[in-house]
Design a protein around this motif. Structure first.
Motif, PDB file in Angstrom:
ATOM      1  N   ASP A 108       0.666  -1.422   0.116  1.00 60.23           N
ATOM      2  CA  ASP A 108       0.244  -0.332  -0.252  1.00 60.23           C
ATOM      3  C   ASP A 108       0.791   0.847  -0.066  1.00 60.23           C
ATOM      4  N   PHE A 109       0.568   2.600  -0.710  1.00 57.54           N
ATOM      5  CA  PHE A 109       1.363   3.581  -0.921  1.00 57.54           C
ATOM      6  C   PHE A 109       0.570   4.650  -0.795  1.00 57.54           C
ATOM      7  N   ARG A 110       1.246   6.149  -0.155  1.00 59.81           N
ATOM      8  CA  ARG A 110       0.393   7.038  -0.063  1.00 59.81           C
ATOM      9  C   ARG A 110       1.880   7.707  -0.614  1.00 59.81           C
ATOM     10  N   ILE A 111       0.736   9.502  -1.499  1.00 62.42           N
ATOM     11  CA  ILE A 111       1.365   9.859  -1.936  1.00 62.42           C
ATOM     12  C   ILE A 111       0.889  11.222  -0.736  1.00 62.42           C
ATOM     13  N   ILE A 112       1.770  12.088  -0.153  1.00 62.35           N
ATOM     14  CA  ILE A 112       1.790  13.308   0.726  1.00 62.35           C
ATOM     15  C   ILE A 112       1.737  14.362  -0.043  1.00 62.35           C
ATOM     16  N   VAL A 113       1.191  15.670  -0.294  1.00 60.76           N
ATOM     17  CA  VAL A 113       2.081  16.845  -0.784  1.00 60.76           C
ATOM     18  C   VAL A 113       0.981  18.099  -0.096  1.00 60.76           C
ATOM     19  N   ASP A 114       1.721  18.404   1.034  1.00 64.09           N
ATOM     20  CA  ASP A 114       1.925  19.794   1.639  1.00 64.09           C
ATOM     21  C   ASP A 114       1.996  21.120   1.282  1.00 64.09           C
ATOM     22  N   VAL A 115       1.512  22.027   1.441  1.00 60.81           N
ATOM     23  CA  VAL A 115       2.269  22.893   1.767  1.00 60.81           C
ATOM     24  C   VAL A 115       2.017  24.039   2.451  1.00 60.81           C
ATOM     25  N   ALA A 116       3.190  25.565   3.350  1.00 64.79           N
ATOM     26  CA  ALA A 116       2.908  25.290   4.309  1.00 64.79           C
ATOM     27  C   ALA A 116       3.946  26.884   4.193  1.00 64.79           C
ATOM     28  N   ASN A 117       3.300  27.762   4.641  1.00 64.71           N
ATOM     29  CA  ASN A 117       3.709  29.552   4.441  1.00 64.71           C
ATOM     30  C   ASN A 117       4.513  29.587   5.286  1.00 64.71           C
ATOM     31  N   ARG A 118       5.670  30.398   5.431  1.00 62.85           N
ATOM     32  CA  ARG A 118       6.370  30.887   6.294  1.00 62.85           C
ATOM     33  C   ARG A 118       7.289  32.437   6.495  1.00 62.85           C
ATOM     34  N   GLY A 119       6.718  33.553   6.452  1.00 64.61           N
ATOM     35  CA  GLY A 119       7.742  34.308   6.831  1.00 64.61           C
ATOM     36  C   GLY A 119       8.941  34.770   5.081  1.00 64.61           C
ATOM     37  N   GLY A 120       7.208  35.016   4.495  1.00 72.76           N
ATOM     38  CA  GLY A 120       7.308  35.168   2.989  1.00 72.76           C
ATOM     39  C   GLY A 120       7.803  33.899   1.768  1.00 72.76           C
ATOM     40  N   ARG A 121       8.133  33.269   2.346  1.00 71.39           N
ATOM     41  CA  ARG A 121       8.404  31.775   1.426  1.00 71.39           C
ATOM     42  C   ARG A 121       7.300  30.462   1.707  1.00 71.39           C
ATOM     43  N   GLN A 122       7.928  30.076   0.701  1.00 74.23           N
ATOM     44  CA  GLN A 122       6.810  28.519   0.622  1.00 74.23           C
ATOM     45  C   GLN A 122       7.645  27.296   0.667  1.00 74.23           C
ATOM     46  N   THR A 123       6.839  26.437   1.906  1.00 74.62           N
ATOM     47  CA  THR A 123       7.677  25.249   1.255  1.00 74.62           C
ATOM     48  C   THR A 123       7.267  24.351   1.168  1.00 74.62           C
ATOM     49  N   ILE A 124       7.254  23.283   0.116  1.00 70.57           N
ATOM     50  CA  ILE A 124       6.839  22.384  -1.066  1.00 70.57           C
ATOM     51  C   ILE A 124       7.051  20.823  -0.690  1.00 70.57           C
ATOM     52  N   SER A 125       6.751  19.658  -0.076  1.00 70.94           N
ATOM     53  CA  SER A 125       6.848  18.980   0.105  1.00 70.94           C
ATOM     54  C   SER A 125       6.237  17.722  -0.473  1.00 70.94           C
ATOM     55  N   VAL A 126       6.849  16.816  -0.558  1.00 72.31           N
ATOM     56  CA  VAL A 126       5.886  15.542  -1.106  1.00 72.31           C
ATOM     57  C   VAL A 126       6.859  14.142  -0.577  1.00 72.31           C
ATOM     58  N   ALA A 127       6.218  13.790   0.528  1.00 80.80           N
ATOM     59  CA  ALA A 127       6.470  12.422   1.106  1.00 80.80           C
ATOM     60  C   ALA A 127       5.798  11.084   0.703  1.00 80.80           C
ATOM     61  N   THR A 128       6.292   9.618   0.807  1.00 80.73           N
ATOM     62  CA  THR A 128       5.849   8.605  -0.062  1.00 80.73           C
ATOM     63  C   THR A 128       5.711   8.192   1.342  1.00 80.73           C
ATOM     64  N   LEU A 129       4.728   7.123   1.563  1.00 83.65           N
ATOM     65  CA  LEU A 129       4.907   6.043   2.857  1.00 83.65           C
ATOM     66  C   LEU A 129       4.584   4.638   2.136  1.00 83.65           C
ATOM     67  N   VAL A 130       5.097   4.050   2.660  1.00 82.93           N
ATOM     68  CA  VAL A 130       4.849   2.382   2.111  1.00 82.93           C
ATOM     69  C   VAL A 130       4.495   1.462   2.855  1.00 82.93           C
ATOM     70  N   ARG A 131       3.543   0.953   2.988  1.00 78.68           N
ATOM     71  CA  ARG A 131       3.716  -0.798   3.548  1.00 78.68           C
ATOM     72  C   ARG A 131       3.748  -1.887   3.049  1.00 78.68           C
ATOM     73  N   ARG A 132       4.800  -2.171   2.611  1.00 81.93           N
ATOM     74  CA  ARG A 132       5.508  -3.603   2.306  1.00 81.93           C
ATOM     75  C   ARG A 132       3.857  -4.557   2.770  1.00 81.93           C
ATOM     76  N   LYS A 133       3.636  -5.235   1.657  1.00 84.62           N
ATOM     77  CA  LYS A 133       2.808  -6.845   2.736  1.00 84.62           C
ATOM     78  C   LYS A 133       3.695  -7.741   2.464  1.00 84.62           C
ATOM     79  N   ILE A 134       3.795  -8.502   1.657  1.00 82.71           N
ATOM     80  CA  ILE A 134       5.188  -9.129   0.969  1.00 82.71           C
ATOM     81  C   ILE A 134       6.374  -9.546   0.664  1.00 82.71           C
ATOM     82  N   MET A 135       7.424  -9.771   0.979  1.00 84.87           N
ATOM     83  CA  MET A 135       8.587 -10.026  -0.117  1.00 84.87           C
ATOM     84  C   MET A 135       8.462  -9.616  -1.514  1.00 84.87           C
ATOM     85  N   LEU A 136       7.017  -9.940  -2.109  1.00 81.09           N
ATOM     86  CA  LEU A 136       7.517  -8.969  -3.467  1.00 81.09           C
ATOM     87  C   LEU A 136       7.704  -7.189  -3.543  1.00 81.09           C
TER      88      LEU A 136
END
Length: 203
Positions: free
Chosen positions: A140-168
């Motif tokens: 199972d996998f999730r891609i999380i796109v976050d945005v945050a504004n601080r001090g006149g800057r914007q941070t964009i992050s892309v996180a990937t989460l994976v649940r590996r179920k089997i050896m494959l």
């Protein structure tokens, strides 16, 4: 046939029949140029994460740009909605390789039944975050796109989460991780360039 002539035709391999040589050369050049301009930073990911509590593999990359007021869903669409050609070719190759194992391809979800960003179903969204992904036989996998504004800057992050179920799933993640990192860095860099262009004053 002279050896030199044989060497010149070396590109006509099974991969070359799938991806024409001229296209392959162009996509490799585009990928390298993107990487040279890349400024995303890899940051730590805390597990467990509510988006996929059983995840046992994760990574995250962040891009810091001048404040653009782009929403998470817009950032996701800009980054993941229209992949560069070389990424699309890699995904096509991936789909061919995993098909015999019964794994889902990137075209298995119908845009008419669920909101999509590129090939990924949207699972949840807010102004600051969008979660994409699906569950498969091997992981199972999730891609999380976050945005945050601080001090006149914007941070964009892309996180990937994976649940590996089997050896494959473990073998699959080990095999694709180098390509995954290359793609995430490339799409974030491309996103940064596109947002920077949008901010430039018209003449």
């Amino acid at each position: 046939m002279p050896a030199a002539a044989t060497d010149r035709r070396g590109c006509r391999s099974s991969l070359a029949r799938l991806i024409p040589c001229d296209t392959l050369a162009l996509t490799v050049t585009e990928a390298l140029e993107t990487m040279m301009q890349a400024k995303p930073l890899k940051v730590a990911v805390k597990l467990p994460n509510a988006a996929l509590p059983q995840a046992d593999w994760a990574d995250c990359y962040q891009l810091d740009i001048p404040e653009n007021n782009v929403s998470a869903i817009d950032a996701a669409k800009l980054a993941l909605g229209h992949f560069p050609l070389w990424v699309r070719l890699l995904m096509r190759l991936r789909n061919i390789i995993v098909a015999p194992f019964g794994l889902k391809s990137t075209g298995d979800h119908s845009p008419g039944t669920i909101e999509m960003v590129g090939p990924f179903p949207v699972l949840s969204q807010s102004a600051q975050q969008v979660v994409l992904g699906f569950n498969d036989l091997h992981l199972d996998f999730r891609i999380i796109v976050d945005v945050a504004n601080r001090g006149g800057r914007q941070t964009i992050s892309v996180a990937t989460l994976v649940r590996r179920k089997i050896m494959l799933g473990r073998i699959y993640i080990a095999a694709i991780t180098p390509f995954h990192r290359l793609i995430v860095i490339a799409i974030l860099s491309r996103l940064g360039r596109r947002l920077s262009i949008n901010q430039r004053p018209s003449r």
